[in-house]
Design a protein around this motif. Structure first.
Motif, PDB file in Angstrom:
ATOM      1  N   TYR A 139       0.855  -1.182   0.000  1.00 46.79           N
ATOM      2  CA  TYR A 139       0.000   0.000   0.000  1.00 46.79           C
ATOM      3  C   TYR A 139       0.900   1.244   0.000  1.00 46.79           C
ATOM      4  CZ  TYR A 139      -3.853  -3.135   0.987  1.00 46.79           C
ATOM      5  OH  TYR A 139      -4.782  -4.151   0.899  1.00 46.79           O
ATOM      6  N   HIS A 140       0.675   2.057  -0.968  1.00 49.54           N
ATOM      7  CA  HIS A 140       1.506   3.259  -1.157  1.00 49.54           C
ATOM      8  C   HIS A 140       0.616   4.503  -1.104  1.00 49.54           C
ATOM      9  CE1 HIS A 140       5.349   5.048  -2.530  1.00 49.54           C
ATOM     10  NE2 HIS A 140       4.564   5.974  -3.048  1.00 49.54           N
ATOM     11  N   ARG A 141       1.125   5.550  -0.524  1.00 52.25           N
ATOM     12  CA  ARG A 141       0.369   6.806  -0.417  1.00 52.25           C
ATOM     13  C   ARG A 141       0.822   7.792  -1.503  1.00 52.25           C
ATOM     14  NH1 ARG A 141       0.489   9.654   5.033  1.00 52.25           N
ATOM     15  NH2 ARG A 141       2.745   9.409   4.764  1.00 52.25           N
ATOM     16  N   PHE A 142      -0.160   8.424  -2.125  1.00 51.40           N
ATOM     17  CA  PHE A 142       0.096   9.441  -3.142  1.00 51.40           C
ATOM     18  C   PHE A 142      -0.690  10.708  -2.818  1.00 51.40           C
ATOM     19  CE2 PHE A 142       1.087   5.810  -6.105  1.00 51.40           C
ATOM     20  CZ  PHE A 142       2.400   6.175  -6.353  1.00 51.40           C
ATOM     21  N   LEU A 143      -0.115  11.832  -3.201  1.00 50.91           N
ATOM     22  CA  LEU A 143      -0.818  13.115  -3.131  1.00 50.91           C
ATOM     23  C   LEU A 143      -1.640  13.276  -4.405  1.00 50.91           C
ATOM     24  CD1 LEU A 143      -1.347  15.879  -1.807  1.00 50.91           C
ATOM     25  CD2 LEU A 143       0.747  16.713  -2.893  1.00 50.91           C
ATOM     26  N   VAL A 144      -2.953  13.455  -4.243  1.00 44.69           N
ATOM     27  CA  VAL A 144      -3.855  13.478  -5.392  1.00 44.69           C
ATOM     28  C   VAL A 144      -4.536  14.835  -5.505  1.00 44.69           C
ATOM     29  CG1 VAL A 144      -4.260  11.009  -5.170  1.00 44.69           C
ATOM     30  CG2 VAL A 144      -5.837  12.622  -4.074  1.00 44.69           C
ATOM     31  N   TYR A 180     -12.901  23.624  -1.457  1.00 44.25           N
ATOM     32  CA  TYR A 180     -12.193  24.236  -0.330  1.00 44.25           C
ATOM     33  C   TYR A 180     -10.684  24.023  -0.443  1.00 44.25           C
ATOM     34  CZ  TYR A 180     -10.671  25.202   4.425  1.00 44.25           C
ATOM     35  OH  TYR A 180     -10.003  25.687   5.502  1.00 44.25           O
ATOM     36  N   PHE A 181     -10.278  22.781  -0.631  1.00 47.11           N
ATOM     37  CA  PHE A 181      -8.857  22.452  -0.770  1.00 47.11           C
ATOM     38  C   PHE A 181      -8.764  21.186  -1.620  1.00 47.11           C
ATOM     39  CE2 PHE A 181      -4.805  20.592   0.855  1.00 47.11           C
ATOM     40  CZ  PHE A 181      -3.973  21.609   0.415  1.00 47.11           C
ATOM     41  N   PRO A 182      -8.392  21.309  -2.892  1.00 42.81           N
ATOM     42  CA  PRO A 182      -8.501  20.173  -3.819  1.00 42.81           C
ATOM     43  C   PRO A 182      -7.329  19.204  -3.769  1.00 42.81           C
ATOM     44  CG  PRO A 182      -7.742  22.102  -4.988  1.00 42.81           C
ATOM     45  CD  PRO A 182      -7.963  22.537  -3.565  1.00 42.81           C
ATOM     46  N   PHE A 183      -6.666  19.064  -2.645  1.00 46.81           N
ATOM     47  CA  PHE A 183      -5.532  18.147  -2.533  1.00 46.81           C
ATOM     48  C   PHE A 183      -5.720  17.257  -1.306  1.00 46.81           C
ATOM     49  CE2 PHE A 183      -3.854  21.994  -4.599  1.00 46.81           C
ATOM     50  CZ  PHE A 183      -3.432  21.440  -5.797  1.00 46.81           C
ATOM     51  N   ALA A 184      -5.281  16.010  -1.429  1.00 46.81           N
ATOM     52  CA  ALA A 184      -5.392  15.064  -0.323  1.00 46.81           C
ATOM     53  C   ALA A 184      -4.387  13.939  -0.542  1.00 46.81           C
ATOM     54  CB  ALA A 184      -6.807  14.496  -0.222  1.00 46.81           C
ATOM     55  N   ILE A 185      -4.117  13.201   0.528  1.00 47.89           N
ATOM     56  CA  ILE A 185      -3.250  12.029   0.451  1.00 47.89           C
ATOM     57  C   ILE A 185      -4.128  10.787   0.585  1.00 47.89           C
ATOM     58  CG2 ILE A 185      -1.369  10.769   1.553  1.00 47.89           C
ATOM     59  CD1 ILE A 185      -0.202  13.413   2.449  1.00 47.89           C
ATOM     60  N   GLU A 186      -4.052   9.914  -0.419  1.00 46.10           N
ATOM     61  CA  GLU A 186      -4.866   8.701  -0.414  1.00 46.10           C
ATOM     62  C   GLU A 186      -3.962   7.475  -0.598  1.00 46.10           C
ATOM     63  OE1 GLU A 186      -8.080   8.926  -3.158  1.00 46.10           O
ATOM     64  OE2 GLU A 186      -8.867  10.809  -2.341  1.00 46.10           O
ATOM     65  N   THR A 187      -4.538   6.316  -0.315  1.00 48.41           N
ATOM     66  CA  THR A 187      -3.790   5.063  -0.332  1.00 48.41           C
ATOM     67  C   THR A 187      -4.112   4.271  -1.594  1.00 48.41           C
ATOM     68  OG1 THR A 187      -3.897   5.017   2.081  1.00 48.41           O
ATOM     69  CG2 THR A 187      -3.229   2.991   0.979  1.00 48.41           C
ATOM     70  N   PHE A 188      -3.051   3.660  -2.171  1.00 47.01           N
ATOM     71  CA  PHE A 188      -3.186   2.896  -3.409  1.00 47.01           C
ATOM     72  C   PHE A 188      -2.463   1.550  -3.253  1.00 47.01           C
ATOM     73  CE2 PHE A 188      -3.606   7.304  -4.377  1.00 47.01           C
ATOM     74  CZ  PHE A 188      -4.585   7.382  -5.366  1.00 47.01           C
ATOM     75  N   LYS A 189      -2.987   0.544  -3.909  1.00 53.31           N
ATOM     76  CA  LYS A 189      -2.411  -0.803  -3.861  1.00 53.31           C
ATOM     77  C   LYS A 189      -1.590  -1.029  -5.129  1.00 53.31           C
ATOM     78  CE  LYS A 189      -3.714  -5.658  -3.165  1.00 53.31           C
ATOM     79  NZ  LYS A 189      -4.862  -6.595  -3.019  1.00 53.31           N
ATOM     80  N   LEU A 190      -0.292  -1.307  -4.936  1.00 58.77           N
ATOM     81  CA  LEU A 190       0.621  -1.459  -6.057  1.00 58.77           C
ATOM     82  C   LEU A 190       1.326  -2.814  -5.959  1.00 58.77           C
ATOM     83  CD1 LEU A 190       2.293   2.082  -6.169  1.00 58.77           C
ATOM     84  CD2 LEU A 190       0.386   1.255  -7.554  1.00 58.77           C
ATOM     85  N   PRO A 191       1.673  -3.433  -7.076  1.00 56.01           N
ATOM     86  CA  PRO A 191       2.422  -4.694  -7.048  1.00 56.01           C
ATOM     87  C   PRO A 191       3.837  -4.457  -6.536  1.00 56.01           C
ATOM     88  CG  PRO A 191       2.207  -3.872  -9.295  1.00 56.01           C
ATOM     89  CD  PRO A 191       1.352  -3.004  -8.456  1.00 56.01           C
ATOM     90  N   SER A 192       4.252  -5.302  -5.620  1.00 57.80           N
ATOM     91  CA  SER A 192       5.547  -5.083  -4.969  1.00 57.80           C
ATOM     92  C   SER A 192       6.559  -6.197  -5.223  1.00 57.80           C
ATOM     93  CB  SER A 192       5.354  -4.938  -3.453  1.00 57.80           C
ATOM     94  OG  SER A 192       4.790  -6.126  -2.912  1.00 57.80           O
ATOM     95  N   SER A 193       6.096  -7.466  -5.393  1.00 56.62           N
ATOM     96  CA  SER A 193       7.041  -8.575  -5.583  1.00 56.62           C
ATOM     97  C   SER A 193       6.297  -9.800  -6.117  1.00 56.62           C
ATOM     98  CB  SER A 193       7.754  -8.927  -4.270  1.00 56.62           C
ATOM     99  OG  SER A 193       6.798  -9.362  -3.303  1.00 56.62           O
TER     100      SER A 193
END
Length: 270
Positions: free
Chosen positions: A233-238, A245-258
């Motif tokens: 699980y990796h966090r990205f700024l979206v 009000y504030f169009p930016f947030a940090i959300e969690t994404f599932k990425l292949p790791s191994s």
């Protein structure tokens, strides 16, 4: 004799008593008589020019002072203290209502992954304006994810002889423009945005299993084995264009790791 002297004195006194006097002057045997009562006064002719005075009779003052009660207007016109000037960059507030993001972006149709590395509809212009409008808050939020870049975080083998993985895989360092979050929604990720001589990027390391679901090629057939794709699980700024009000947030994404090899029980009939 005494009688003559007396007569002479009487004659002299009588002559001085009269109102007229004469003076006789002898000059070289000639007598010149002057009468004191009839001497003419000297005559001087009038000057031929009449010079003007060196200064005017009533000179005008060199300045014209204003009366003491007059209040002249100042040379400048200062703005009132309550005036709030516009910022120097004059960037308008982002128009969120004009931009509509599709639930499933077009780039997702060109890949089997849960992220897009290329996107023709990427809203770069809107992102730049939103960052400029919320620059300070954005910088604080970006600092929380800047250290999450996993580029060069794992060393890969230099030659094929050093390969020790049981299942083949492919590793890459990506900067996605869109990705599918853990809630199943596609989000616009801040990447490759150049603003104020700075480039905002977010990098993640991914490893895709090339034979997921198949037997592990280096495991003896007497063992049940399967190549398994593992994820992190990796966090990205979206960027969310619908958040006014504030169009930016940090959300969690599932990425292949191994890519792992799952071993089963030993087969008895072997």
């Amino acid at each position: 004799m005494a009688l003559r002297v007396l007569v002479s004195l009487l004659l002299v006194g009588s002559s001085w008593g009269t109102s007229t006097s004469h003076v006789s002057i002898s000059l070289g045997g000639s007598n010149v008589a002057y009468n004191n009562d009839h001497v003419p006064a000297p005559h001087y002719p009038a000057p031929a020019y009449h010079p003007e005075p060196a200064y005017p009779v009533h000179p005008a003052p060199a300045y014209h002072p204003e009366p003491a009660y007059h209040h002249p207007e100042p040379a400048y016109h200062p703005e009132p203290a309550y005036h709030h000037p516009e910022p120097a960059y004059h960037h308008p507030e982002p128009s969120y209502e004009k931009h509509h993001e599709p639930e499933i972006p077009a780039c997702s149709e060109l890949t089997n992954a849960t992220y897009c590395l290329e996107d023709e509809d990427y809203p770069e212009y809107d992102i730049k304006h939103a960052i400029q409008y919320h620059l300070d808050s954005f910088n604080h939020l970006y600092a929380d994810v800047a250290d999450l870049n996993t580029e060069l975080s794992v060393e890969r083998p230099n030659t094929l002889e050093e390969e020790t993985y049981l299942c083949p895989s492919e590793t890459a360092y990506i900067r996605p423009l869109r990705a599918l979050n853990t809630d199943g929604k596609w989000r616009v990720i801040i990447n490759e945005i150049k603003l104020h001589y700075k480039t905002f990027t977010q990098t993640a390391r991914v490893e895709d299993c090339l034979t997921a679901g198949e037997e592990c090629p280096k495991v003896p057939i007497c063992y049940e084995s399967t190549c398994l794709q593992k994820s992190i699980y990796h966090r990205f700024l979206v960027y969310d264009p619908y958040d006014k009000y504030f169009p930016f947030a940090i959300e969690t994404f599932k990425l292949p790791s191994s890519c792992a090899c799952l071993l089963g029980a030993y087969t008895i009939d072997h």
